[in-house]
Motif scaffolding. Structure first.
Motif, PDB file in Angstrom:
ATOM      1  N   UNK A   1       3.605 -18.271 -11.572  1.00  0.00           N
ATOM      2  CA  UNK A   1       3.120 -16.900 -11.496  1.00  0.00           C
ATOM      3  C   UNK A   1       1.652 -16.809 -11.914  1.00  0.00           C
ATOM      4  N   UNK A   2       1.225 -17.713 -12.775  1.00  0.00           N
ATOM      5  CA  UNK A   2      -0.175 -17.720 -13.210  1.00  0.00           C
ATOM      6  C   UNK A   2      -1.107 -18.066 -12.055  1.00  0.00           C
ATOM      7  N   UNK A   3      -0.675 -18.994 -11.196  1.00  0.00           N
ATOM      8  CA  UNK A   3      -1.494 -19.345 -10.032  1.00  0.00           C
ATOM      9  C   UNK A   3      -1.674 -18.143  -9.118  1.00  0.00           C
ATOM     10  N   UNK A   4      -0.593 -17.396  -8.930  1.00  0.00           N
ATOM     11  CA  UNK A   4      -0.676 -16.216  -8.071  1.00  0.00           C
ATOM     12  C   UNK A   4      -1.623 -15.185  -8.676  1.00  0.00           C
ATOM     13  N   UNK A   5      -1.498 -14.969  -9.996  1.00  0.00           N
ATOM     14  CA  UNK A   5      -2.363 -14.000 -10.656  1.00  0.00           C
ATOM     15  C   UNK A   5      -3.818 -14.419 -10.660  1.00  0.00           C
ATOM     16  N   UNK A   6      -4.058 -15.745 -10.720  1.00  0.00           N
ATOM     17  CA  UNK A   6      -5.437 -16.235 -10.770  1.00  0.00           C
ATOM     18  C   UNK A   6      -6.179 -16.036  -9.457  1.00  0.00           C
ATOM     19  N   UNK A   7      -5.465 -15.795  -8.385  1.00  0.00           N
ATOM     20  CA  UNK A   7      -6.124 -15.649  -7.096  1.00  0.00           C
ATOM     21  C   UNK A   7      -6.973 -14.381  -7.051  1.00  0.00           C
ATOM     22  N   UNK A   8      -6.553 -13.347  -7.767  1.00  0.00           N
ATOM     23  CA  UNK A   8      -7.320 -12.116  -7.775  1.00  0.00           C
ATOM     24  C   UNK A   8      -6.788 -11.101  -6.769  1.00  0.00           C
ATOM     25  N   UNK A   9      -7.121  -9.831  -6.992  1.00  0.00           N
ATOM     26  CA  UNK A   9      -6.589  -8.748  -6.168  1.00  0.00           C
ATOM     27  C   UNK A   9      -7.152  -8.761  -4.752  1.00  0.00           C
ATOM     28  N   UNK A  10      -8.460  -9.032  -4.620  1.00  0.00           N
ATOM     29  CA  UNK A  10      -9.072  -8.973  -3.290  1.00  0.00           C
ATOM     30  C   UNK A  10      -8.542 -10.074  -2.373  1.00  0.00           C
ATOM     31  N   UNK A  11      -8.542 -11.351  -2.792  1.00  0.00           N
ATOM     32  CA  UNK A  11      -7.957 -12.370  -1.924  1.00  0.00           C
ATOM     33  C   UNK A  11      -6.472 -12.127  -1.629  1.00  0.00           C
ATOM     34  N   UNK A  12      -5.732 -11.591  -2.625  1.00  0.00           N
ATOM     35  CA  UNK A  12      -4.319 -11.318  -2.379  1.00  0.00           C
ATOM     36  C   UNK A  12      -4.155 -10.246  -1.309  1.00  0.00           C
ATOM     37  N   UNK A  13      -5.005  -9.227  -1.339  1.00  0.00           N
ATOM     38  CA  UNK A  13      -4.973  -8.210  -0.296  1.00  0.00           C
ATOM     39  C   UNK A  13      -5.265  -8.831   1.067  1.00  0.00           C
ATOM     40  N   UNK A  14      -6.257  -9.703   1.116  1.00  0.00           N
ATOM     41  CA  UNK A  14      -6.560 -10.375   2.375  1.00  0.00           C
ATOM     42  C   UNK A  14      -5.412 -11.223   2.857  1.00  0.00           C
ATOM     43  N   UNK A  15      -4.748 -11.913   1.926  1.00  0.00           N
ATOM     44  CA  UNK A  15      -3.597 -12.728   2.306  1.00  0.00           C
ATOM     45  C   UNK A  15      -2.478 -11.868   2.871  1.00  0.00           C
ATOM     46  N   UNK A  16      -2.251 -10.711   2.257  1.00  0.00           N
ATOM     47  CA  UNK A  16      -1.225  -9.795   2.767  1.00  0.00           C
ATOM     48  C   UNK A  16      -1.567  -9.324   4.177  1.00  0.00           C
ATOM     49  N   UNK A  17      -2.848  -9.063   4.435  1.00  0.00           N
ATOM     50  CA  UNK A  17      -3.258  -8.648   5.775  1.00  0.00           C
ATOM     51  C   UNK A  17      -3.054  -9.755   6.795  1.00  0.00           C
ATOM     52  N   UNK A  18      -3.373 -10.984   6.417  1.00  0.00           N
ATOM     53  CA  UNK A  18      -3.196 -12.127   7.325  1.00  0.00           C
ATOM     54  C   UNK A  18      -1.725 -12.316   7.662  1.00  0.00           C
ATOM     55  N   UNK A  19      -0.868 -12.280   6.662  1.00  0.00           N
ATOM     56  CA  UNK A  19       0.563 -12.473   6.889  1.00  0.00           C
ATOM     57  C   UNK A  19       1.147 -11.344   7.735  1.00  0.00           C
ATOM     58  N   UNK A  20       0.728 -10.116   7.446  1.00  0.00           N
ATOM     59  CA  UNK A  20       1.223  -8.976   8.239  1.00  0.00           C
ATOM     60  C   UNK A  20       0.779  -9.101   9.685  1.00  0.00           C
ATOM     61  N   UNK A  21      -0.465  -9.527   9.915  1.00  0.00           N
ATOM     62  CA  UNK A  21      -0.969  -9.678  11.275  1.00  0.00           C
ATOM     63  C   UNK A  21      -0.174 -10.721  12.031  1.00  0.00           C
ATOM     64  N   UNK A  22       0.186 -11.818  11.369  1.00  0.00           N
ATOM     65  CA  UNK A  22       0.953 -12.873  12.028  1.00  0.00           C
ATOM     66  C   UNK A  22       2.323 -12.368  12.464  1.00  0.00           C
ATOM     67  N   UNK A  23       3.001 -11.657  11.579  1.00  0.00           N
ATOM     68  CA  UNK A  23       4.350 -11.175  11.898  1.00  0.00           C
ATOM     69  C   UNK A  23       4.303 -10.125  13.002  1.00  0.00           C
ATOM     70  N   UNK A  24       3.364  -9.181  12.896  1.00  0.00           N
ATOM     71  CA  UNK A  24       3.257  -8.126  13.913  1.00  0.00           C
ATOM     72  C   UNK A  24       2.898  -8.715  15.274  1.00  0.00           C
ATOM     73  N   UNK A  25       1.961  -9.662  15.301  1.00  0.00           N
ATOM     74  CA  UNK A  25       1.563 -10.282  16.571  1.00  0.00           C
ATOM     75  C   UNK A  25       2.724 -11.018  17.210  1.00  0.00           C
ATOM     76  N   UNK A  26       3.518 -11.722  16.406  1.00  0.00           N
ATOM     77  CA  UNK A  26       4.664 -12.448  16.956  1.00  0.00           C
ATOM     78  C   UNK A  26       5.717 -11.493  17.505  1.00  0.00           C
ATOM     79  N   UNK A  27       5.969 -10.397  16.791  1.00  0.00           N
ATOM     80  CA  UNK A  27       6.943  -9.415  17.273  1.00  0.00           C
ATOM     81  C   UNK A  27       6.482  -8.772  18.582  1.00  0.00           C
ATOM     82  N   UNK A  28       5.194  -8.441  18.669  1.00  0.00           N
ATOM     83  CA  UNK A  28       4.663  -7.843  19.896  1.00  0.00           C
ATOM     84  C   UNK A  28       4.706  -8.834  21.058  1.00  0.00           C
ATOM     85  N   UNK A  29       4.373 -10.111  20.779  1.00  0.00           N
ATOM     86  CA  UNK A  29       4.403 -11.125  21.836  1.00  0.00           C
ATOM     87  C   UNK A  29       5.825 -11.357  22.323  1.00  0.00           C
TER      88      UNK A  29
END
Length: 361
Positions: free
Chosen positions: A108-136
């Motif tokens: 959990x410390x590794x996850x917390x060390x990433x920071x809020x901004x990169x975590x937000x970006x990671x969430x956007x990347x993962x959401x984009x992948x799932x949405x794109x696959x569902x649409x395709x």
């Protein structure tokens, strides 16, 4: 071609992951069968996996891709019923234990060390992948289950996530050949990304932090994402490791949400009834337990190293056994449409990761 038109389909293809949850609650048999019944299937799977490891070590072939291709080449061996129980057990238990052991790679410390901004970006990347696959999947006339499998596997950690997701989706919704093809495309995409993404970050003039985020957030396979980061620099490799392991930690909530979504929206075609799927599979609960233990207890470095080796070995065995139990003639019948969800998810994750790394980091 329907299953009714292929009376040997179930006997040949087997049920590798569709009944993974039912296995835990199956009643004990009155007569115990000998363990020797597992030897033929396990032995041939182990030999093929060892050959895949040798090819990876000596020729640089991605080990999961090598296991898939060798398994497909040896799929004729599944025509012998004596191999069925060994291959199925290797697939099922290799999957579960391999994913559980990944929990020792994350804290959990590794996850917390990433920071809020990169975590937000990671969430956007993962959401984009799932949405794109569902649409395709919808655009090419495939089910939402196919899109969920492709998008979730791309968003998390490639083959490991695909195996976990297939455990809750089941073969009733996705044929074995489609699942195997998804694994092949995931492995190939990771191999291409490993060789091209580091050069792309240098061509774009990315900083070490930007490069580490890009490869950690957009490459499917854990080893190749981390390897691509260290191909840029040690600092980029460290950043890629944190980002990628954070994605691995999100496997548990993704599988849980996928199970809930499948149970409510994807009824089995044969009965028209919704199948009850556990919200939290047992092996995912064990994975989370190990994450907690690894976060609270300072384990020796050798524990994480040995657990990673064991996890990669078991997942290689599971992937190879899956390929062996796949009918290659059905694989060839799938066509180009079956490739699109993984390709769409890969392109979407790369595009969003590039944009976020450029504008926000």
């Amino acid at each position: 071609m329907t299953d009714k038109a292929r009376p040997d389909f179930d006997a040949y293809a087997g049920d590798l992951f569709g009944e993974i949850m039912l296995a835990d609650t199956a009643p004990a048999q009155a007569e115990r069968k000998p363990l020797s019944r597992y030897i033929p299937g396990f032995a041939i799977c182990a030999i093929a996996s060892a050959a895949a490891a040798w090819l990876s070590q000596n020729y640089g072939v991605p080990i999961i891709l090598a296991g898939l291709l060798l398994g497909l080449a040896l799929s004729f061996s599944a025509g012998d019923p004596r191999t069925h129980e060994g291959l199925d057990a290797t697939s099922r238990h290799g999957l579960r234990i391999g994913i559980v052991l990944l929990g020792l790679q994350v804290t959990l410390m590794q996850i917390g060390a990433m920071g809020a901004v990169p975590f937000l970006g990671l969430a956007l990347v993962m959401s984009a992948a799932i949405i794109a696959a569902l649409l395709a999947a919808r655009a090419t006339g495939q089910s939402g289950s196919v899109g969920l499998l492709a998008g979730g596997a791309t968003a998390i950690c490639g083959a490991s996530a695909a195996l976990a997701l297939y455990g809750v989706i089941g073969r009733e919704r996705i044929e074995q050949a489609q699942f195997t093809l998804t694994l092949v495309i995931l492995a190939a995409a990771s191999a291409i990304a490993l060789t091209t993404y580091p050069a792309l970050t240098q061509a774009l003039g990315f900083s070490e932090a930007q490069a580490g985020f890009l490869v950690g957030a957009s490459i499917h396979d854990v080893a190749q994402a981390i390897g691509a980061g260290f191909a840029v620099s040690d600092m980029a490799g460290a950043q890629a490791t944190v980002v990628k392991l954070t994605r691995v930690a999100l496997l548990a909530p993704l599988v849980t949400l996928a199970a809930l979504w499948i149970a409510r929206t994807q009824p089995i075609a044969a009965t028209g009834k919704t199948t009850r799927v556990p919200m939290l599979p047992g092996f995912i609960l064990a994975f989370l337990t190990l994450v907690g233990v690894n976060s609270l207890i300072d384990l020796p470095p050798e524990a994480a190293t040995n657990a990673l080796i064991a996890s990669k070995t078991l997942l290689l065995l599971a992937v190879t056994a899956t390929a062996m139990r796949t009918r290659t003639d059905l694989l060839l019948e799938l066509g180009w449409r079956s490739l699109m969800p993984v390709l769409a998810a890969t392109i979407a994750s790369l595009g969003v990761a590039l944009g976020f790394a450029h504008w926000a980091l």
